[in-house]
Design a protein around this motif. Structure first.
Motif, PDB file in Angstrom:
ATOM      1  N   UNK A  86       0.818  -1.219   0.000  1.00 19.14           N
ATOM      2  CA  UNK A  86       0.000   0.000   0.000  1.00 19.14           C
ATOM      3  C   UNK A  86       0.849   1.267   0.000  1.00 19.14           C
ATOM      4  N   UNK A  87       1.794   1.352   0.914  1.00 20.91           N
ATOM      5  CA  UNK A  87       2.582   2.584   1.018  1.00 20.91           C
ATOM      6  C   UNK A  87       3.484   2.784  -0.193  1.00 20.91           C
ATOM      7  N   UNK A  88       3.924   1.706  -0.801  1.00 20.53           N
ATOM      8  CA  UNK A  88       4.717   1.824  -2.028  1.00 20.53           C
ATOM      9  C   UNK A  88       3.897   2.518  -3.109  1.00 20.53           C
ATOM     10  N   UNK A  89       2.656   2.069  -3.279  1.00 19.28           N
ATOM     11  CA  UNK A  89       1.796   2.656  -4.317  1.00 19.28           C
ATOM     12  C   UNK A  89       1.436   4.093  -3.964  1.00 19.28           C
ATOM     13  N   UNK A  90       1.070   4.333  -2.711  1.00 22.10           N
ATOM     14  CA  UNK A  90       0.686   5.685  -2.300  1.00 22.10           C
ATOM     15  C   UNK A  90       1.837   6.662  -2.503  1.00 22.10           C
ATOM     16  N   UNK A  91       3.003   6.332  -1.969  1.00 22.63           N
ATOM     17  CA  UNK A  91       4.117   7.288  -1.987  1.00 22.63           C
ATOM     18  C   UNK A  91       4.632   7.573  -3.391  1.00 22.63           C
ATOM     19  N   UNK A  92       4.624   6.569  -4.268  1.00 18.64           N
ATOM     20  CA  UNK A  92       5.094   6.794  -5.642  1.00 18.64           C
ATOM     21  C   UNK A  92       4.142   7.692  -6.418  1.00 18.64           C
ATOM     22  N   UNK A  93       2.904   7.761  -5.991  1.00 17.20           N
ATOM     23  CA  UNK A  93       1.935   8.580  -6.700  1.00 17.20           C
ATOM     24  C   UNK A  93       1.615   9.887  -5.988  1.00 17.20           C
ATOM     25  N   UNK A  94       1.948   9.974  -4.711  1.00 17.10           N
ATOM     26  CA  UNK A  94       1.738  11.220  -3.974  1.00 17.10           C
ATOM     27  C   UNK A  94       2.913  12.169  -4.172  1.00 17.10           C
ATOM     28  N   UNK A  95       4.127  11.629  -4.161  1.00 15.68           N
ATOM     29  CA  UNK A  95       5.336  12.442  -4.251  1.00 15.68           C
ATOM     30  C   UNK A  95       5.951  12.344  -5.639  1.00 15.68           C
ATOM     31  N   UNK A  96       6.445  13.472  -6.185  1.00 10.38           N
ATOM     32  CA  UNK A  96       7.115  13.437  -7.500  1.00 10.38           C
ATOM     33  C   UNK A  96       8.339  12.525  -7.470  1.00 10.38           C
ATOM     34  N   UNK A  97       8.804  12.117  -8.633  1.00 13.44           N
ATOM     35  CA  UNK A  97       9.927  11.180  -8.729  1.00 13.44           C
ATOM     36  C   UNK A  97      11.180  11.696  -8.042  1.00 13.44           C
ATOM     37  N   UNK A  98      11.390  13.012  -8.065  1.00 13.02           N
ATOM     38  CA  UNK A  98      12.605  13.554  -7.459  1.00 13.02           C
ATOM     39  C   UNK A  98      12.420  13.926  -5.985  1.00 13.02           C
ATOM     40  N   UNK A  99      11.259  13.611  -5.427  1.00 15.03           N
ATOM     41  CA  UNK A  99      11.014  13.910  -4.013  1.00 15.03           C
ATOM     42  C   UNK A  99      11.599  12.792  -3.163  1.00 15.03           C
ATOM     43  N   UNK A 100      12.280  13.102  -2.042  1.00 17.12           N
ATOM     44  CA  UNK A 100      12.928  12.059  -1.236  1.00 17.12           C
ATOM     45  C   UNK A 100      11.968  11.116  -0.510  1.00 17.12           C
ATOM     46  N   UNK A 101      10.674  11.386  -0.546  1.00 19.77           N
ATOM     47  CA  UNK A 101       9.716  10.451   0.038  1.00 19.77           C
ATOM     48  C   UNK A 101       9.024   9.604  -1.036  1.00 19.77           C
ATOM     49  N   UNK A 102       9.482   9.686  -2.271  1.00 19.17           N
ATOM     50  CA  UNK A 102       8.881   8.923  -3.362  1.00 19.17           C
ATOM     51  C   UNK A 102       9.145   7.430  -3.210  1.00 19.17           C
ATOM     52  N   UNK A 103      10.248   7.066  -2.554  1.00 21.50           N
ATOM     53  CA  UNK A 103      10.589   5.653  -2.395  1.00 21.50           C
ATOM     54  C   UNK A 103      10.432   5.231  -0.940  1.00 21.50           C
ATOM     55  N   UNK A 104      10.438   3.928  -0.724  1.00 16.30           N
ATOM     56  CA  UNK A 104      10.217   3.369   0.612  1.00 16.30           C
ATOM     57  C   UNK A 104      11.514   3.317   1.417  1.00 16.30           C
ATOM     58  N   UNK A 105      11.375   3.404   2.732  1.00 10.62           N
ATOM     59  CA  UNK A 105      12.542   3.362   3.616  1.00 10.62           C
ATOM     60  C   UNK A 105      13.342   2.080   3.394  1.00 10.62           C
ATOM     61  N   UNK A 106      12.664   0.969   3.214  1.00  9.96           N
ATOM     62  CA  UNK A 106      13.363  -0.308   3.078  1.00  9.96           C
ATOM     63  C   UNK A 106      13.993  -0.465   1.694  1.00  9.96           C
ATOM     64  N   UNK A 107      13.618   0.382   0.738  1.00  9.92           N
ATOM     65  CA  UNK A 107      14.216   0.320  -0.589  1.00  9.92           C
ATOM     66  C   UNK A 107      13.625  -0.782  -1.439  1.00  9.92           C
TER      67      UNK A 107
END
Length: 942
Positions: free
Chosen positions: A172-193
């Motif tokens: 869920x958070x992977x999908x949310x964060x990739x679509x909420x934050x732009x690609x160059x935003x540091x929250x676009x990816x997950x903490x675990x990578x």
């Protein structure tokens, strides 16, 4: 376990001078001192002499936000690496040291914005901890070699599989964060990578990350607990002063998000059995002026029976039994999230319509003052609960130093939260939710795309393919030489202990009420809070199999109002006191427990009396509850860990025992239950003769006894006939059982057999024996060989289950799918060899941990309550901890070997595996226990 990601904001109050309570009738002070070393290290000291323990935490201002696209997961990977070895601690690092000094276990967590490392130890080991933390910060990176990196990559990838890839709604958070934050935003990816990025990490990448971010001028050291302040300063200077300052660390600019349009996405979840809708709006960063009103808004709309979303979606529309809303804030930005897990087959468009209707009504009505008051009322209790341990205090001091630039900011935060008005709550609703763009994710079961929101696009989710032999080989024992970092003194000499912490066993008082109910307690005035538990023997054990789940349903119904109050009124009354009251059913008891401010203790206990003696028997709530439980049972069908737990119970206890049943019951028994069944169980099986009331905290004996007088006087005693529980026996020979979850990314292990009761004189010696096998985390052989040696798993443990009847010995783990056989074989061999290979060195480490760790055994109110619980449940003496210390001292190697042979036999166990049968089932016959038995053959693709 290492790496804890928390997404729910918890208010924790800490101040250098005083904090006013909501009623301004009490003040509480936590003194601390801050100083800086010349190299930029910030040090925060807080003294607390109440227990002979000290917490040490090292917090680096670096998380996944400091990474780059294509190199994600580095901050978290680095957290793992830093535990393994440093130049002067040697292999095993802090984990090995922790076992010897009786520490809580070296642990850590990584977030978007910071990484921390923490442990609570007996106070005599403080210099050892300061020495060790300095060694990690300044004398570490040379020990990271190619084999070390290769192994830890596997561990972290297993963590991702366990926490994300192999559980319902994990992406869920992977999908949310990739679509909420732009690609160059540091929250676009997950903490675990990502698995790919982790695999591509090079040794040079790791060293560059360390040299850039793990420098004194980007780190905070907090020391909290029982220590001499001037001595601690001297040790900090000695061990940290010569670590060189790193390059200047630039502050990151705030990066709030502005969505140009709403996005609807769906994902067919391999493990989900129910549809779930998540709505996410851009919100604000931590400590933004609107964050306080947003927190109250989320609480009001989504939390509890008085919440408008609960009333609409659960009670009126009957679309869901699970609604949650929270404001997830980070250093640079934030997101306001609403999650609704709908009932089976419910269309998420109907959920969305109900949410919009609720929002429309809220805008018209706003938040009532009474609700605003009850939400704020919980803040004072949260404050005291948050500082009940020295580690909690240390955490908060570092948190505010990093993100507020001032530990004393908490004074302003509390004022801001308490100053929020009804107009503020409505204002932030209009500013951040009404007519604002959002990300909507529909996670639906496989084949149920029609349940997703209309016009949803397929979400991009990277699914790992199960490939045999896909992981690289490495040799964890490869000797690699490295150049040691020079120092002005010999850091390889471990510092000595200082003093000897005295084990302070709390004084226990007790009483017997006229009704037969026992009362036990411990007075502790460190914080003005009381924790309590009314424990009534029975629970699942008193159920009939055709009524399985009745005790669980009764426990849930007991908080659904009283004869005097509706469910919403009861919840409101509890919250206005800043209290919490729970009712839970277990295998052996039903428990009414909670915590409250000491000043509200008597009023809280009046509500406990109502809950126990004046049930409401609300038909509407009963039907709602039945639907929620049926939904939970459906949900568990897709969760490999729940499947393993439920199937293991069947193997251990056999189909004729009620203990083999899911505590929720079965779909058939739950559907068949009537409210009369609950009444019959209540009238026949709850009695003060089988009840004990436990209380700890700022309450004395007379106050506790007075608080239950009305309960005792109005609760008719009745003798309860408890069933005879058979002596569950070991299987004649081991067998392998497999439950097929097609496409599983991990195999979940539950290995074990019936062993012994917690009342058995061998129970504690058996626990001591198990420490080096699988009970001692990183000090255990199972962890050392499966995680540290092979990289097969993120975590594995073994334990004896404490029950008044014979409970099981269990080994549990999740391993990567493509080494299922190899991991099972290794577990079997470790267990088989344990008795004959346990030696004097193992005994030395075991004794040191078991005795020294007692210094921190009773630090928190929860720990004290658990002590009373064990005494009450199993008839232990009040000073049983001292007795156990003596037992540990007397044990020798032969004793441990005999205990292992007696209670841990790998050739008389159930080997249960939940995983992908198509790829993993057949090889398991090679374990030598016959052809594996497929438990759900009718659903299997094999």
């Amino acid at each position: 376990m290492k790496s804890i990601r928390s997404i729910i904001y918890i208010l924790m109050v800490l101040t250098v001078s005083t904090v006013s309570s909501q009623t301004n009738t009490e003040k509480f002070s936590v003194d601390f001192e801050t100083f800086n070393l010349e190299n930029g290290l910030i040090v925060i000291l807080h003294q607390d002499r109440s227990d002979p323990v000290v917490a040490v935490a090292l917090t680096a201002h670096v998380g996944s936000a400091r990474e780059k696209e294509g190199r994600t997961g580095f901050a978290h990977l680095f957290e793992h690496l830093l535990f393994l070895e440093s130049e002067n601690l040697g292999k095993g690092g802090l984990d090995k040291l922790s076992a010897r000094i009786g520490g809580s276990g070296a642990n850590g967590s990584t977030s978007r914005d910071r990484t921390n490392y923490f442990q609570t130890v007996p106070s005599d080991a403080l210099e050892k901890m300061i020495w060790a933390e300095a060694d990690k910060l300044g004398f570490f990176i040379n020990t990271v070699t190619e084999p070390v990196l290769a192994k830890e990559k596997q561990v972290v990838k297993n963590e991702k599989r366990q926490g994300v890839d192999n559980r319902p709604y994990g992406h869920t958070f992977y999908v949310v964060d990739r679509n909420l934050y732009p690609e160059d935003h540091p929250y676009n990816w997950q903490v675990i990578g990502s698995l790919e990025d982790l695999q591509n990490a090079t040794l040079q990448d790791v060293k560059e990350f360390y040299n850039r971010w793990y420098v004194p001028n980007n780190v905070i050291l907090t020391i909290s607990g029982d220590f001499d302040k001037e001595q601690a300063k001297e040790w900090v200077h000695k061990y940290f002063d010569e670590i060189p300052q790193g390059p200047e660390v630039q502050e990151l600019e705030k990066q709030p998000v502005n969505l140009q349009e709403s996005k609807n996405l769906y994902h067919e979840d391999n493990f989900a059995k129910l549809p779930e809708l998540t709505l996410t709006w851009p919100s604000v960063y931590s400590y933004h002026k609107d964050s306080f009103a947003l927190e109250i808004l989320a609480n009001y709309l989504g939390d509890g029976k008085n919440a408008p979303l609960y009333k609409k979606l659960v009670e009126k529309k009957k679309l869901s039994g699970n609604v949650a809303m929270f404001n997830y804030t980070s250093e640079l930005a934030g997101q306001l999230m609403l999650q609704v897990r709908a009932y089976e087959g419910k269309d998420l468009d109907s959920v969305k319509i109900a949410i919009e209707k609720t929002f429309s009504e809220f805008e018209k009505n706003g938040i009532p003052q009474r609700d605003l008051k009850r939400i704020k009322a919980g803040l004072e209790t949260n404050f005291y609960n948050s500082i009940s341990s020295v580690l909690g205090k240390g955490f908060q001091l570092a948190q505010y130093e990093i993100f507020a630039k001032d530990p004393n900011f908490i004074n302003k935060e509390v004022d801001k939260m308490l100053a929020v008005t009804a107009d503020d709550v409505l204002r932030v609703f209009r500013k951040y939710i009404k007519d604002k763009n959002y990300v909507a994710t529909s996670f639906v079961p496989k084949g149920d795309i029609s349940l997703a929101l209309e016009n949803s696009q397929k979400a991009e989710v990277v699914e790992e393919k199960i490939v045999e032999g896909a992981e690289e080989d490495f040799d964890p024992n490869q000797n690699v030489s490295y150049k040691k970092t020079p120092s002005s003194f010999d850091r390889s000499i471990e510092p000595p202990y200082h003093g000897k912490p005295e084990l302070n066993i709390p004084e226990i008082w007790d009483a017997r009420m006229p009704s037969g109910m026992q009362v036990m307690g411990i007075t502790n005035n460190e914080v003005p809070v009381v924790r309590f538990s009314l424990e009534m023997k029975g629970g699942q054990l008193l159920e009939n199999r055709d009524k399985a789940g009745v005790s669980n349903m009764l426990a849930s119904m007991m908080t659904k109002g009283t004869a005097k109050r509706t469910p919403a009124e009861l919840e409101e009354a509890i919250e206005l006191l800043g209290a919490e009251i729970y009712v839970n059913a277990g295998e052996e008891k039903i428990t009414i427990s909670g915590n409250t401010l000491a000043k509200n203790y008597a009023e809280t206990m009046n509500l406990v009396k109502e809950i126990l003696l004046e049930p409401r028997w609300d038909e509407k709530e009963f039907e709602l509850l039945k639907q929620q439980i049926l939904s939970e049972l459906q949900e568990e069908k897709g969760d490999p860990n729940a499947i393993a737990q439920n199937e293991f119970k069947k193997l251990i206890y056999g189909e004729n025992s009620i203990l083999s049943y899911n505590q929720l019951g079965t779909p058939e028994t739950v559907r068949g239950l009537s409210i009369e069944d609950l009444k019959n169980y209540y009238e026949e099986n709850l009695s003060p003769l089988a009840a004990t009331f436990l209380a700890v905290g700022a309450v004395n004996k007379s106050e506790a006894v007075n608080s239950v007088k009305a309960i005792s006087a109005n609760w008719a005693p009745r003798n309860i006939k408890f069933p005879e529980i058979p002596e569950f026996e070991l299987p004649e020979k081991s067998r392998v059982y497999f439950y097929d979850v097609p496409g599983a990314k991990q195999s979940v292990f539950a290995f074990g057999a019936p062993s012994l009761s917690a009342k058995n004189e061998d129970f504690y010696p058996a626990e001591v024996m198990n420490y080096r096998l699988g009970g001692g985390s990183f000090a255990s052989r199972l962890t050392q060989e499966l995680r540290e040696g092979k990289g097969y798993t993120y975590g594995i443990r073994s334990r004896f289950t404490d029950r008044s009847y014979i409970g099981p010995f269990m080994i549990t783990s999740g391993v990567r799918t493509n080494i299922t056989y190899e991991a099972a074989e290794l577990v079997r061999d470790i267990v088989k060899d344990y008795a004959t290979t346990f030696d004097e060195k193992d005994l030395e480490v075991t004794k040191s941990y078991m005795i020294k760790s007692n210094a921190r055994r009773f630090e928190t109110l929860g720990a004290k309550l658990n002590m009373l619980r064990e005494i009450s449940d199993y008839g232990y003496n009040y000073d049983y901890i001292k007795e156990r210390e003596q037992k540990v001292e007397e044990l020798n190697v032969l004793d441990i070997q005999d205990l292992a042979k007696k209670y841990v036999d790998p050739d008389r166990m159930y080997y249960l595996i939940v995983g992908d049968a198509e790829t993993q089932l057949d090889r398991l016959e090679e374990l030598g226990y016959g052809k594996p038995i497929l438990l759900n053959e009718e659903n299997s693709s094999n």
